[in-house]
Design an enzyme around this catalytic site. Structure first.
Site, PDB file in Angstrom:
ATOM      1  N   GLY A   1     -22.640  15.490  32.990  1.00  0.00           N
ATOM      2  CA  GLY A   1     -23.951  16.062  33.253  1.00  0.00           C
ATOM      3  C   GLY A   1     -24.960  14.980  33.527  1.00  0.00           C
ATOM      4  CB  SER A   2     -28.612  15.155  33.542  1.00  0.00           C
ATOM      5  OG  SER A   2     -28.842  15.573  32.213  1.00  0.00           O
TER       6      SER A   2
ATOM      7  CD  GLU B   1     -32.289  12.588  33.063  1.00  0.00           C
ATOM      8  OE1 GLU B   1     -31.334  13.346  33.344  1.00  0.00           O
ATOM      9  OE2 GLU B   1     -32.764  11.765  33.882  1.00  0.00           O
TER      10      GLU B   1
ATOM     11  N   GLY C   1     -26.826  13.000  28.645  1.00  0.00           N
ATOM     12  CA  GLY C   1     -25.763  12.063  28.257  1.00  0.00           C
ATOM     13  C   GLY C   1     -26.276  11.037  27.260  1.00  0.00           C
TER      14      GLY C   1
ATOM     15  CD  GLU D   1     -16.691  10.597  34.356  1.00  0.00           C
ATOM     16  OE1 GLU D   1     -17.483  10.047  35.147  1.00  0.00           O
ATOM     17  OE2 GLU D   1     -15.520  10.233  34.227  1.00  0.00           O
TER      18      GLU D   1
ATOM     19  CB  CYS E   1     -21.883  13.221  40.206  1.00  0.00           C
ATOM     20  SG  CYS E   1     -20.111  13.398  40.464  1.00  0.00           S
TER      21      CYS E   1
ATOM     22  CD  GLU F   1     -27.886  12.628  39.822  1.00  0.00           C
ATOM     23  OE1 GLU F   1     -28.259  12.774  38.645  1.00  0.00           O
ATOM     24  OE2 GLU F   1     -26.692  12.714  40.170  1.00  0.00           O
TER      25      GLU F   1
HETATM   26  P1  NAD Z   1     -27.272  18.793  32.519  1.00  0.00           P
HETATM   27  O1  NAD Z   1     -27.189  17.495  31.793  1.00  0.00           O
HETATM   28  O2  NAD Z   1     -28.579  19.474  32.583  1.00  0.00           O
HETATM   29  O3  NAD Z   1     -26.266  19.839  31.883  1.00  0.00           O
HETATM   30  C1  NAD Z   1     -24.904  19.530  31.727  1.00  0.00           C
HETATM   31  C2  NAD Z   1     -24.348  20.349  30.574  1.00  0.00           C
HETATM   32  O4  NAD Z   1     -24.979  19.900  29.374  1.00  0.00           O
HETATM   33  C3  NAD Z   1     -24.653  21.848  30.687  1.00  0.00           C
HETATM   34  O5  NAD Z   1     -23.550  22.577  30.209  1.00  0.00           O
HETATM   35  C4  NAD Z   1     -25.867  22.008  29.774  1.00  0.00           C
HETATM   36  O6  NAD Z   1     -25.997  23.302  29.257  1.00  0.00           O
HETATM   37  C5  NAD Z   1     -25.542  21.001  28.683  1.00  0.00           C
HETATM   38  N1  NAD Z   1     -26.708  20.537  27.913  1.00  0.00           N
HETATM   39  C6  NAD Z   1     -27.995  20.442  28.322  1.00  0.00           C
HETATM   40  N2  NAD Z   1     -28.759  19.982  27.304  1.00  0.00           N
HETATM   41  C7  NAD Z   1     -27.941  19.789  26.249  1.00  0.00           C
HETATM   42  C8  NAD Z   1     -28.150  19.315  24.916  1.00  0.00           C
HETATM   43  N3  NAD Z   1     -29.347  18.973  24.447  1.00  0.00           N
HETATM   44  N4  NAD Z   1     -27.060  19.217  24.100  1.00  0.00           N
HETATM   45  C9  NAD Z   1     -25.840  19.548  24.549  1.00  0.00           C
HETATM   46  N5  NAD Z   1     -25.583  20.020  25.795  1.00  0.00           N
HETATM   47  C10 NAD Z   1     -26.633  20.122  26.633  1.00  0.00           C
HETATM   48  O7  NAD Z   1     -26.675  18.528  33.980  1.00  0.00           O
HETATM   49  P2  NAD Z   1     -26.510  19.576  35.163  1.00  0.00           P
HETATM   50  O8  NAD Z   1     -27.851  19.794  35.762  1.00  0.00           O
HETATM   51  O9  NAD Z   1     -25.711  20.744  34.714  1.00  0.00           O
HETATM   52  O10 NAD Z   1     -25.572  18.749  36.174  1.00  0.00           O
HETATM   53  C11 NAD Z   1     -26.047  17.815  37.070  1.00  0.00           C
HETATM   54  C12 NAD Z   1     -25.791  16.416  36.569  1.00  0.00           C
HETATM   55  O11 NAD Z   1     -24.399  16.226  36.319  1.00  0.00           O
HETATM   56  C13 NAD Z   1     -26.147  15.380  37.615  1.00  0.00           C
HETATM   57  O12 NAD Z   1     -26.805  14.294  36.994  1.00  0.00           O
HETATM   58  C14 NAD Z   1     -24.795  14.956  38.159  1.00  0.00           C
HETATM   59  O13 NAD Z   1     -24.786  13.686  38.762  1.00  0.00           O
HETATM   60  C15 NAD Z   1     -23.957  15.021  36.938  1.00  0.00           C
HETATM   61  N6  NAD Z   1     -22.521  15.107  37.286  1.00  0.00           N
HETATM   62  C16 NAD Z   1     -21.737  13.994  37.093  1.00  0.00           C
HETATM   63  C17 NAD Z   1     -20.390  14.017  37.446  1.00  0.00           C
HETATM   64  C18 NAD Z   1     -19.495  12.804  37.270  1.00  0.00           C
HETATM   65  O14 NAD Z   1     -18.295  12.931  37.438  1.00  0.00           O
HETATM   66  N7  NAD Z   1     -20.022  11.638  36.958  1.00  0.00           N
HETATM   67  C19 NAD Z   1     -19.840  15.196  37.986  1.00  0.00           C
HETATM   68  C20 NAD Z   1     -20.660  16.307  38.176  1.00  0.00           C
HETATM   69  C21 NAD Z   1     -22.016  16.242  37.812  1.00  0.00           C
END
Ligand code: NAD
Length: 498
Positions: free
Chosen positions: A250-251, A253, A255, A272, A306, A402
């Protein structure tokens, strides 16, 4: 929806726009959330309601982790042997393949991903990941090392590869089942059990995966799905003391937040995260070959990838031509219904992301970047954004942050030595794409770029055979390849004297 599973896309068939409500999948059965909370899943192409999805409360997450721990201890999953686990996962891959259209349709409805990209890209990639790790399940082993004798006795060291226990997985919406597969397939192949928190905007294909795994023969409790919001359900899973490992995509932030929590818990962690990835077009690049890849790198899945290469460094000698041709490509893209085979760009995921991208479009102009094409939110129902090309500078925020939308920033350069430093001038380090016909230039770039992945003369895709992951702010650890399954094992050393 079921008709759609067997109807060719070219037939012009459409799935129903609403679906039955979905529950949590815990311990091998469907059940409502405690307290009965649900949230609305919506179609980003129309803004219309698709279905209600049960929203797991912290107590539900606790139930799921307990079910997974019980299955780890008592279901026989980790003891059954790799060949048998592999057989079940091969069967799961076959079922995913049979349901390619259905799974693609779910992701098109819920995420706005082009249906043809699901059918020809995401679902084949997912079942390939399952097959790869199904084949790996009986090839996970340790190593043996003969040590020098000690005190007149022989010594032998060997290592055991053991599953970890309950794995918590938290995944993003942009490639829902693909990214889930990167975690679920190796974790299960290695004998672990899993609790996954799918993204709130894209839970449907992962809930379907639960049915597929059960039908394939995965025992009750080995795989559990707890949909819900990040700050509640996700936080409850990430903070659960019963996890042996947390695997997050995920993002940056979120992460960073999860990384700071996980350390104190002494458990394994894979992160990731995002990227702001450079594409570098060197002066000797074959522009005819490079351009389609540069374009895909910016506009695939509306730029919500990503690996997207949205910092395009192009040598001065090619800058004007590449800018003109990339803009022409952007203008040729057809926005519309992602189920339509003629459409090349669907909606972005939701209103929040739509408005956020709109903010960056305005920022680019305010910062002084030159807007070449696009630059606006599309005036139509749903969350559409015009594919946009700016010519900007290294210091512009549109070139550093991003955006996760269809926004390319071209940055002309003159010094081929300097461009690698410009590319490395980012806190991200996921991947980089290099276009050159010169082997020395390509290999120098591959060595110097501070990223986890370098693609030469093509915008590639992560392949299940080789590791994928980032450096710096793009994450910790690797998924896919042998590293992607070893990350779900503990290597224990045994020393014998005899
Ligand atoms: P996000 O971080 O907002 O959410 C990702 C997941 O985390 C979701 O399931 C969300 O509900 C959960 N989440 C959010 N806040 C949380 C918290 N406080 N505690 C625990 N879980 C929480 O990201 P997104 O908007 O869903 O996805 C986009 C991001 O993912 C982009 O930054 C993208 O680059 C990244 N991404 C990376 C890869 C990779 O392989 N490196 C692949 C796909 C996406």
């Amino acid at each position: 929806m079921s008709d759609y599973t067997t109807t060719a896309h070219a037939d012009g068939a459409r799935p129903p726009t609403t679906l039955p409500p979905r529950d949590l999948w815990i311990g091998g059965r469907w059940r409502a959330a405690r307290g009965g909370a649900t949230y609305r899943s919506e179609n980003p192409a129309t803004g219309e309601f698709i279905c209600d999805v049960a929203e797991a409360a912290p107590a539900d997450v606790d139930d799921a982790v307990r079910a997974a721990q019980d299955a780890f201890d008592n279901s026989g999953w980790k003891e059954m042997g790799g060949a048998e686990r592999g057989r079940i996962l091969f069967r799961a891959a076959d079922l995913i393949e049979e349901q390619t259209r259905y799974l693609s349709a779910l992701e098109t409805l819920e995420v706005g991903k082009l249906y043809k990209d699901g059918v020809f890209g995401d679902i084949p990639a997912t079942l390939a990941t399952f097959r790869y790790y199904a084949g790996y399940a009986d090839k996970l082993h340790g190593s043996t090392v003969a040590l020098p004798d000690y005190a007149g006795r022989h010594r032998l060291n060997y290592t055991l590869r053991e599953p970890l226990g309950v794995v918590g997985a938290i995944t993003p919406w942009n490639n829902p089942i693909v990214v889930a597969g990167w975690k679920v397939a190796p974790a299960l192949a290695a004998g672990n059990t899993v609790v996954i928190k799918p993204p709130e905007d894209a839970a449907l294909s992962i809930l379907r995966l639960a049915e597929i795994l059960a039908e394939a023969g995965v025992p009750d409790g080995v795989f559990n799905v707890v949909p819900g919001r990040g700050e509640t359900t996700g936080a409850a899973l990430a903070g659960h003391p019963g996890l042996a490992k947390l695997s997050f995509t995920g993002s940056p932030e979120v992460g960073a937040l999860l990384g700071s929590h996980a350390g104190g818990r002494f458990r394994k962690l894979t992160l990731e995260l995002g990227g702001k990835n450079p594409q570098i077009v060197f002066p000797d690049a074959d522009l005819d070959r490079a351009l389609p890849f540069v374009a895909v790198g910016n506009f695939l899945h509306q730029g919500q990838v990503c690996a997207a290469g949205t910092r395009v460094y192009v040598h001065d000698s090619l800058a004007e031509e590449l800018t003109t041709r990339l803009a022409a490509h952007a203008e040729s893209l057809t926005l519309g219904d992602p189920f339509d085979a003629e459409v090349s760009m669907g909606p972005v995921i939701n209103r929040q992301q739509h408005d956020r991208i709109g903010g960056y479009l305005g920022l680019g102009v305010t910062e002084g970047a030159r807007l070449v094409t696009g630059g606006a939110l599309a005036e139509r129902t749903g969350y559409f954004v015009e594919p946009t090309v700016f010519v900007g500078r290294q210091e512009h925020r549109i070139a550093r942050e991003e955006i996760f939308g269809p926004v390319a920033t071209i940055i002309p350069f003159s010094d081929t030595d300097e461009v690698l430093a410009l590319a490395n001038d980012s806190h991200f380090g996921l991947n980089a794409i290099v276009y050159t016909e010169d082997l020395h230039t390509a290999q120098t770039a591959a060595r110097e770029l501070r990223v986890g992945n370098v693609w030469i003369n093509a915008f590639g895709i992560p392949d299940m055979t080789t590791p994928w992951g980032g450096q710096g702010g793009s994450g910790i650890g690797r998924e896919l390849g042998p590293a992607g399954i070893e990350a779900y094992t503990e290597e224990k050393t045994v020393q014998m004297m005899f």
